[in-house]
Write an enzyme that holds these catalytic residues in place. Structure first.
Site, mmCIF file in Angstrom:
data_model
loop_
_atom_site.group_PDB
_atom_site.id
_atom_site.type_symbol
_atom_site.label_atom_id
_atom_site.label_comp_id
_atom_site.label_asym_id
_atom_site.label_seq_id
_atom_site.Cartn_x
_atom_site.Cartn_y
_atom_site.Cartn_z
ATOM 1 N N LYS A 1 -13.847 -31.024 -9.727
ATOM 2 C CA LYS A 1 -12.945 -29.865 -9.738
ATOM 3 C C LYS A 1 -13.595 -28.727 -8.983
ATOM 4 C CE LYS A 1 -14.871 -28.431 -14.144
ATOM 5 N NZ LYS A 1 -15.463 -27.178 -13.690
ATOM 6 N N CYS B 1 -16.166 -23.326 -18.685
ATOM 7 C CA CYS B 1 -15.468 -24.586 -18.432
ATOM 8 C C CYS B 1 -15.111 -25.353 -19.706
ATOM 9 C CB CYS B 1 -16.265 -25.428 -17.450
ATOM 10 S SG CYS B 1 -16.250 -24.671 -15.798
ATOM 11 N N ASP C 1 -19.429 -30.738 -17.028
ATOM 12 C CA ASP C 1 -20.347 -30.081 -16.073
ATOM 13 C C ASP C 1 -21.835 -30.070 -16.471
ATOM 14 O OD1 ASP C 1 -17.881 -29.563 -14.941
ATOM 15 O OD2 ASP C 1 -18.044 -27.386 -14.961
#
Ligand code: VGL
Ligand code: ZN
Length: 200
Positions: free
Chosen positions: A109, A154, A12
């Protein structure tokens, strides 16, 4: 150079998690150059991209009277609420402009409006797979190194899931940055270590 069985997973590294973004992580952009260099050491590189639809259930704005960083009970357990971030197709969801994107796989996601997905492997119900495990196994991957944003969300969830799936997992904290909300960073480091993750 790591063996072909060792993949780098970059979590990310997107504009919304960098300074100026909707869910900015302090120093989020400081890690980009180091990650780009590290990619040279791996034969398999995977990028993940948080990729939410408008009105996603992890957004505080989707819950009347709620503010970011408040908790709500979801059918799959408690969920932290966030500012609107990484909305599909927006600049905020794009990778940081300097991040190398010549990766083997880009996995998105958080598309399911009803379930958040911190982990690159499973949605937050801990059941619905993203397909990343199958990709790694069919490529013969046994070891993974994780870097990126955010250390305590994450990266943490991805590292613990990878360890529980039987991968040998290393997290390079020098190439991660955390949100650190309410002690979440220290808790994440402890949680990763107890799951058998090597935290460097
Ligand atoms: C993340 C909160 C919400 C992350 C993603 O990438 O760590 N954190 N969505
Ligand atoms: Zn998100």
């Amino acid at each position: 150079m790591h063996p072909k069985s060792h993949a780098l997973i970059v979590i990310d590294v997107q504009n919304d998690f960098c300074p100026g973004g909707a869910l900015a992580v302090a120093g989020g952009d400081d890690i980009v150059a180091g990650i780009n260099t590290l990619m040279d050491d791996f034969g398999v590189v995977v990028l993940t991209q948080d990729w939410h639809p408008v009105g996603h259930s992890s957004f505080a704005s989707s819950h009347a009277g709620k503010s970011p960083l408040e908790l709500v009970d979801m059918p799959y357990g408690p969920q932290v609420l966030w500012p609107d971030h990484c909305i599909q197709g927006t600049t905020g969801a794009d990778f940081h402009a300097d991040l190398r994107t010549d990766a083997d796989l880009i996995i998105r996601k958080g598309m399911n409006p009803a379930i958040d997905s911190y982990s690159a492997f499973f949605e937050n119900d801990h059941t619905t797979p993203t397909g990343l495990e199958g990709y790694l196994r069919t490529r013969g991957i046994t070891d993974v190194t994780l870097v990126g944003l955010a250390t305590d969300f994450c990266v943490n969830y991805s590292a613990v899931d990878a360890a529980n799936l039987g991968f040998k997992v290393t997290v390079r904290t020098d190439l991660c940055r955390g949100i650190d909300f309410d002690g979440s960073l220290a808790a994440a480091i402890e949680g990763m270590k107890s799951a058998g993750v090597t935290v460097l």
